[in-house]
Design a protein around this motif. Structure first.
Motif, short mmCIF file in Angstrom:
data_model
loop_
_atom_site.label_atom_id
_atom_site.label_comp_id
_atom_site.label_asym_id
_atom_site.label_seq_id
_atom_site.Cartn_x
_atom_site.Cartn_y
_atom_site.Cartn_z
N ILE A 79 0.84 -1.20 0.00
CA ILE A 79 0.00 0.00 0.00
C ILE A 79 0.88 1.25 0.00
O ILE A 79 0.60 2.23 -0.70
CB ILE A 79 -0.95 0.01 1.22
CG1 ILE A 79 -1.96 -1.13 1.13
CG2 ILE A 79 -1.69 1.35 1.32
CD1 ILE A 79 -2.85 -1.28 2.36
N SER A 80 1.94 1.23 0.78
CA SER A 80 2.82 2.39 0.89
C SER A 80 3.55 2.70 -0.41
O SER A 80 4.11 3.79 -0.56
CB SER A 80 3.83 2.18 2.02
OG SER A 80 4.83 1.25 1.66
N ARG A 81 3.56 1.76 -1.34
CA ARG A 81 4.26 1.96 -2.61
C ARG A 81 3.35 2.46 -3.73
O ARG A 81 3.74 2.46 -4.89
CB ARG A 81 4.90 0.64 -3.05
CG ARG A 81 6.04 0.19 -2.16
CD ARG A 81 6.48 -1.22 -2.52
NE ARG A 81 7.60 -1.67 -1.71
CZ ARG A 81 8.02 -2.93 -1.62
NH1 ARG A 81 7.36 -3.87 -2.29
NH2 ARG A 81 9.03 -3.25 -0.87
N MET A 82 2.13 2.84 -3.39
CA MET A 82 1.20 3.26 -4.43
C MET A 82 1.74 4.46 -5.21
O MET A 82 2.44 5.30 -4.65
CB MET A 82 -0.18 3.56 -3.85
CG MET A 82 -0.28 4.82 -3.04
SD MET A 82 -2.01 5.23 -2.66
CE MET A 82 -2.58 3.74 -1.87
N ARG A 101 9.92 -2.97 9.96
CA ARG A 101 9.47 -2.84 8.57
C ARG A 101 8.12 -2.12 8.51
O ARG A 101 7.90 -1.28 7.63
CB ARG A 101 9.35 -4.23 7.94
CG ARG A 101 9.09 -4.22 6.44
CD ARG A 101 9.52 -5.54 5.84
NE ARG A 101 8.75 -6.64 6.34
CZ ARG A 101 7.75 -7.22 5.69
NH1 ARG A 101 7.43 -6.79 4.48
NH2 ARG A 101 7.10 -8.24 6.20
N LEU A 102 7.24 -2.44 9.45
CA LEU A 102 5.95 -1.75 9.51
C LEU A 102 6.15 -0.26 9.82
O LEU A 102 5.51 0.60 9.21
CB LEU A 102 5.07 -2.38 10.59
CG LEU A 102 4.33 -3.66 10.20
CD1 LEU A 102 3.75 -4.33 11.43
CD2 LEU A 102 3.22 -3.36 9.20
N GLU A 103 7.06 0.03 10.74
CA GLU A 103 7.30 1.42 11.12
C GLU A 103 7.87 2.22 9.95
O GLU A 103 7.56 3.40 9.79
CB GLU A 103 8.24 1.47 12.32
CG GLU A 103 8.16 2.77 13.09
CD GLU A 103 8.95 2.72 14.39
OE1 GLU A 103 8.42 3.15 15.42
OE2 GLU A 103 10.09 2.23 14.37
N ARG A 144 6.03 6.66 4.74
CA ARG A 144 5.53 6.79 3.37
C ARG A 144 4.02 6.98 3.34
O ARG A 144 3.49 7.73 2.53
CB ARG A 144 5.92 5.54 2.56
CG ARG A 144 7.41 5.38 2.38
CD ARG A 144 7.75 4.35 1.31
NE ARG A 144 7.37 3.00 1.69
CZ ARG A 144 8.19 2.16 2.32
NH1 ARG A 144 9.40 2.54 2.67
NH2 ARG A 144 7.79 0.94 2.62
N LEU A 145 3.31 6.30 4.25
CA LEU A 145 1.85 6.41 4.28
C LEU A 145 1.38 7.73 4.87
O LEU A 145 0.29 8.20 4.55
CB LEU A 145 1.27 5.25 5.10
CG LEU A 145 1.32 3.88 4.43
CD1 LEU A 145 1.02 2.79 5.43
CD2 LEU A 145 0.35 3.80 3.26
N SER A 146 2.21 8.37 5.70
CA SER A 146 1.81 9.62 6.34
C SER A 146 1.66 10.74 5.31
O SER A 146 0.94 11.71 5.54
CB SER A 146 2.84 10.03 7.40
OG SER A 146 4.10 10.27 6.80
N ALA A 147 2.33 10.59 4.16
CA ALA A 147 2.21 11.60 3.11
C ALA A 147 0.92 11.47 2.32
O ALA A 147 0.58 12.35 1.53
CB ALA A 147 3.41 11.50 2.16
N LEU A 148 0.19 10.38 2.53
CA LEU A 148 -1.05 10.14 1.81
C LEU A 148 -2.21 10.51 2.72
O LEU A 148 -2.54 9.78 3.66
CB LEU A 148 -1.14 8.68 1.39
CG LEU A 148 0.02 8.19 0.51
CD1 LEU A 148 -0.05 6.68 0.36
CD2 LEU A 148 -0.02 8.85 -0.85
#
Length: 348
Positions: free
Chosen positions: A203-206, A264-266, A271-275
């Motif tokens: 998901i973080s690589r979208m 790895r989750l952290e 990356r997800l915080s920018a979405l």
């Protein structure tokens, strides 16, 4: 430049009409409505998502015979793997996602084993590219990412034993899930949290492409993936809480593996915080518990090369000690550890 999209849209309309006419002439009357519903749900128009009425027709096939269900999946996959149009491909993937989330058990089951040999990248879209326009070129990034994401979603669902974020899931509340998770072995629990980590990492690589911002197809994808993200972080939270109960019972090897999984989750959090669409108060709470748990598992030395060597040495010693038959037999006064730390140690 402005004429190209207009011409392309006109050609797309002609292709859609021609495909529907061909199906009307050649298809088996018993599955004609199924074929037409698929074609109408996956048109060449890059600005309209699949019509809910046509999706409902496809999903309704899951309540018929196995032969009809097989036909539905085969027709969908054939259209997905033969098209060179980004709009058609992404609509097919949205349809696959709807089956995972809302399909009947038999429809989901048939999808999960297609093809029969399974395997990585079985959606076969890793090389997909539509170079017709700048929009379709950027939509192609979404097609490749979305296909890989759905493969990860199916794989994670296999590991968990239910379809994540699915209405047909047998797990209806956190209490039932916590009870199930508490009965798992440490290795099973680690496998599940690693699989959930793979999904969140994907998901973080979208993609984040300029020309697809505000595109209704991309917005549809983001909405569905966002629901999965909330469901997956909830599942991670349940497993992190369970590991907190077991922390004193973990071996060095298990502690290090858990530390890597949490690290790895952290890393995905940044990356997800920018979405913006992935921000949620409950999700932030989960990220806080992940960070807290990672600190409890061990210090930074566990993540270095020295930590790996210590783990290997510890595992060897553990195997050597457990191989002595005399030490396998319980003696009076020995304690028995249950999988979950919620139960007290019993003595014999």
């Amino acid at each position: 430049m402005g004429r190209i999209p207009i011409i392309r849209d006109f050609i797309g309309i002609i292709k859609d009409k021609a495909s529907q006419s061909k199906v009307a002439l050649l298809s088996d009357p018993k599955t004609l409505s199924l074929h037409l519903a698929l074609l109408r749900a996956t048109t060449h128009d890059p600005f309209t998502p699949p019509d809910p009425r046509h999706l409902a027709t496809l999903l309704a096939s899951g309540h018929t015979s196995r032969a009809t269900v097989s036909t539905a999946i085969e027709v969908l996959m054939d259209r997905l793997q033969t098209t060179r149009d980004a709009s058609v491909a992404i609509k097919c993937l949205i349809t696959v996602h709807h089956i995972i989330k809302r399909g009947s058990f038999i429809l989901q089951d048939r999808l999960s084993v297609y093809p029969s040999n399974g395997g990585r990248n079985y959606l076969k879209l890793s090389n997909f590219r539509d170079k017709t326009t700048l929009l379709t070129w950027e939509l192609s990034y979404w097609v490749r990412w979305y296909a890989l994401y759905l493969e990860n979603l199916l794989q994670t669902s296999r590991v968990l034993g239910f379809f994540l974020s699915s209405a047909s899931s047998s797990v209806d509340n956190n209490e039932e899930e916590e009870e199930k998770v508490s009965s798992l072995t440490n290795s099973q629990l680690l496998k599940e949290i690693n699989s959930l980590g793979n999904l969140i990492e994907q998901i973080s690589r979208m993609p984040n492409s300029l020309h697809t911002n505000g595109n209704i197809l991309v917005d549809e994808v983001l909405g569905m993936v966002g629901e999965d993200y909330l469901a997956s972080t909830n599942e991670v939270s349940i497993r992190v809480s369970e590991f907190k109960e077991r922390l004193s019972c973990l071996s060095v090897f298990e502690s290090v593996e858990l530390g890597f999984a949490l690290k790895r989750l952290e890393d995905c959090k940044e990356r997800l915080s920018a979405l913006g669409q992935m921000r949620n108060v409950l999700v932030e709470t989960v990220w806080g518990s992940i960070s807290e748990m990672k600190d409890q598992v061990g210090n930074d030395e566990l993540y270095g090369e020295e930590g790996r060597l210590m783990t290997m040495e510890s595992s060897k010693n553990k195997v050597s000690e457990s191989s002595r038959y005399g030490e396998r037999v319980l003696k009076l006064g020995d304690s028995v550890d249950f999988f979950s730390g919620r139960f007290s140690k019993l003595q014999y």
